[in-house]
Scaffold this active site. Structure first.
Site, PDB file in Angstrom:
ATOM      1  N   PRO A  17      -4.741   5.242 -41.927  1.00  0.00           N
ATOM      2  CA  PRO A  17      -3.928   4.177 -41.336  1.00  0.00           C
ATOM      3  C   PRO A  17      -4.174   2.841 -42.036  1.00  0.00           C
ATOM      4  O   PRO A  17      -5.316   2.451 -42.231  1.00  0.00           O
ATOM      5  CB  PRO A  17      -4.421   4.115 -39.880  1.00  0.00           C
ATOM      6  CG  PRO A  17      -5.042   5.448 -39.620  1.00  0.00           C
ATOM      7  CD  PRO A  17      -5.611   5.896 -40.925  1.00  0.00           C
ATOM      8  N   SER A  73     -12.562  10.141 -36.861  1.00  0.00           N
ATOM      9  CA  SER A  73     -11.374  10.362 -36.066  1.00  0.00           C
ATOM     10  C   SER A  73     -10.193   9.964 -36.940  1.00  0.00           C
ATOM     11  O   SER A  73     -10.368   9.709 -38.119  1.00  0.00           O
ATOM     12  CB  SER A  73     -11.473   9.520 -34.801  1.00  0.00           C
ATOM     13  OG  SER A  73     -10.331   9.710 -34.026  1.00  0.00           O
ATOM     14  N   CYS A  74      -8.991   9.870 -36.350  1.00  0.00           N
ATOM     15  CA  CYS A  74      -7.837   9.558 -37.184  1.00  0.00           C
ATOM     16  C   CYS A  74      -7.773   8.068 -37.465  1.00  0.00           C
ATOM     17  O   CYS A  74      -7.045   7.617 -38.318  1.00  0.00           O
ATOM     18  CB  CYS A  74      -6.552  10.014 -36.498  1.00  0.00           C
ATOM     19  SG  CYS A  74      -6.266   9.199 -34.930  1.00  0.00           S
ATOM     20  N   ILE A  75      -8.524   7.278 -36.719  1.00  0.00           N
ATOM     21  CA  ILE A  75      -8.451   5.823 -36.900  1.00  0.00           C
ATOM     22  C   ILE A  75      -9.847   5.271 -37.077  1.00  0.00           C
ATOM     23  O   ILE A  75     -10.803   5.819 -36.556  1.00  0.00           O
ATOM     24  CB  ILE A  75      -7.715   5.150 -35.730  1.00  0.00           C
ATOM     25  CG1 ILE A  75      -7.562   3.660 -35.967  1.00  0.00           C
ATOM     26  CG2 ILE A  75      -8.407   5.421 -34.412  1.00  0.00           C
ATOM     27  CD1 ILE A  75      -6.674   2.958 -34.971  1.00  0.00           C
TER      28      ILE A  75
END
Ligand SMILES: Cc1cc2nc3c(=O)[nH]c(=O)nc-3n(C[C@H](O)[C@H](O)[C@H](O)COP(=O)(O)OP(=O)(O)OC[C@H]3O[C@@H](n4cnc5c(N)ncnc54)[C@H](O)[C@@H]3O)c2cc1C
Lengths: 411, 105
Positions: A353, B103-105
């Protein structure tokens, strides 16, 4: 007639029934979907229930409404998948043969995996918010809770919607502030990871958020057991954290039917090719959504992106064409942060991200890795998109299945 | 991303000192990384964990969980903590030249 059998009518299974129903040659193929429950739950809405933002009516609808005409729906528990015989047995022992199987049985919390979690404290001062029962029980608890130590605990990765614990923390801070009792509520986040934000770019932009909101963190905490007599959780290396109110995300696992069928890993997730979504063991079995073991996030948005690609691959498979290695791990998740604001992250297997705008460069309208009101509107609009587009397999305008680097600041 | 000397080799590392290019890893670098996380000597038991993590990442594209290290790798969790105290997965991954559990972030 040949049969495509879909196991699970949750987000992914329902979507696949709709996609395939439009594309498959009905003279040759029939589609059957099986699920144990009558009702479909909009799980992302569970996050909002404890805080009184959503209620049951926002998150529950009858499954049948979303299964297209021409697709057979059977409501039954699935007993076992007999992959060597290309058949599935239901709880009443009836047998359904298939030519192509799609496993979409999802994942769920398994509180039994943590010693002591289901003892005296369960749903008294220990809650989850990953189930309808848990989130509504917590709403009732919050109504007259006067404050104390609120511990939000993540047991182990992977979990579905990995950002949900953070959202829960931010919403708690906001909720108790609004109630005027924030000074009496001590909020602590306990995680097995090294920090709340684990990816470099997110950490550098958002790392201060817990501090700003006066939320404490206990990192590197792998739970051994819950001592519910003394209201504390204990780690494998004997660290202890006391709570008055424990909100936990227990171990997430695939359904027991995967274990009974010998098709899963140690968490009952099915080994799956991360680009084609074909099972690694059986070429006529495909897996989608939370049920896979692929290193993508377990999220509805991921299931949505997978759905378009899996539909093409199933058509390739039945027409004896090579499968396309197309799934890139794309995920797109809003992170609600309280005060009617939210973040948005958009990433895949290779790109973490980052900041930028979405879906369009410059004009957005959504901002990546940035807290805005418009992002919050996006999060709230997701409920409508979910019920009206996503489940029905209708593409979301402007958002293709593959991640795009347009609008992202990559360096 | 920065360059750094580890056991006479130049490697690329991230802010937290994890290798960013697994192909640069070798056993001497592992020994140097172990010292960074406070492990003075890598015993046979340590190597068993390191090799298991590397094999898993190669085959599945992701770090195994502590549960999997126990069930599939055959290394009891108590022992894992004795070998790599505090954050066993983060430490073992670092020594193995892999990225940290995330984690994804
Ligand atoms: C609190 C929370 C917040 C979330 N927030 C977001 C978000 O903001 N954005 C986002 O994209 N995603 C979010 N998610 C994740 C999202 O809900 C899931 O990733 C998605 O629903 C996965 O879809 P699925 O079809 O794989 O599984 P599910 O939708 O869980 O469906 C699985 C189905 O299989 C059925 N089934 C399983 N085993 C059997 C059996 N043996 N017999 C018969 N039927 C069976 C179940 O009954 C179920 O209906 C959230 C989840 C939670 C819990």
């Amino acid at each position: 007639m040949k049969k495509i059998l879909i196991l699970g009518a949750g987000t992914a299974g329902t979507m696949m029934a709709n996609h395939l129903n439009k594309k498959i040659d009905k003279k040759e193929w029939s589609i059957t979907v099986i699920d144990q429950y009558k009702n479909h739950y909009y799980q992302p809405g569970f996050l909002f229930i404890p805080f009184g933002i959503y209620s049951e009516k926002d998150v529950i609808k009858e499954k049948k409404k979303f299964i297209p005409k021409g697709v057979e729906f059977i409501q039954s528990a699935i007993e076992i998948i007999e992959a060597d015989k290309n058949q599935v047995k239901l709880e009443n022992n009836s047998v359904i043969k298939y030519d192509v199987l799609i496993i979409a049985t999802g994942s769920k919390i398994v509180p039994q995996e943590i010693e002591g979690l289901l003892d005296d404290g369960w749903r008294k001062n220990i809650f989850d918010f990953y189930t309808i029962e848990g989130s509504t029980a917590l709403r009732d608890k919050f109504k007259d809770w006067k404050g104390g130590k609120l511990v939000v605990h993540l047991a182990e990765m992977p979990i579905k919607c990995p950002v949900a614990p953070l959202e829960f923390l931010f919403l708690s801070d906001w909720f108790f502030t609004k109630k005027g009792i924030r000074k009496n509520v001590d909020i602590t986040y306990v995680t097995p990871l090294g920090s709340a934000f684990t990816k470099p770019r997110a950490a550098s932009v958002l790392g201060h958020m817990l501090d700003d909101k006066n939320i404490k963190i206990v990192p590197n905490f792998n739970i051994s057991h819950v001592d519910s007599k003394n209201n504390k959780i204990v780690s494998l290396d004997d660290k202890e954290v006391e709570y008055d109110l424990l909100v936990t995300i227990p171990t997430n696992m695939g359904d027991e039917v995967i274990e009974r069928s010998g098709l899963g890993d140690e968490l009952n997730f099915v080994p799956t090719d991360k680009h084609t979504l074909q099972s690694k063991e059986y070429e006529n079995i495909f897996v989608i959504g939370d049920a896979t073991d692929i290193p993508a996030s377990k999220a509805g948005s991921v299931a949505h992106f997978e759905g378009e690609i899996l539909t093409d691959n199933i058509l390739n498979f039945i027409n004896n064409k090579p499968l396309e290695k197309k799934f890139d791990g794309h995920a797109n998740c809003y992170i609600e942060s309280g005060y009617n604001k939210a973040f948005l992250i958009d990433f895949n297997y290779d790109v973490e991200p980052v900041e930028g705008t979405f879906p369009l460069p410059v004009v957005g309208p959504f901002s990546l890795l940035k807290e805005t009101r418009i992002n919050h509107l996006g999060k709230m609009a997701f409920k409508h998109i979910y019920w009206n587009l996503l489940l029905k397999g209708i593409p979301i305008p402007g958002i293709p299945p593959h991640m795009t680097t347009k609008g992202k600041k990559l360096n | 991303m920065t360059e750094k000397m580890l056991a006479d080799f130049t490697v690329n590392v991230n802010e937290e000192g994890y290798l960013t290019d697994p192909s640069q890893w070798n056993k001497e670098i592992a020994v140097a990384l172990a010292k960074e996380v406070g492990i003075e000597e890598l015993t046979e038991a340590h190597w068993k964990v390191i090799e298991f993590l590397q094999k898993e990442v190669k085959e599945n594209g992701k770090l195994p969980t502590i549960r999997r290290i126990n069930k599939v790798g055959g290394i009891p969790t108590k022992e894992l903590y004795q070998l790599f105290p505090d954050g066993p997965l983060a430490k073992a991954a670092k020594i193995a030249g892999l990225s940290k559990p995330a984690s994804c972030i």
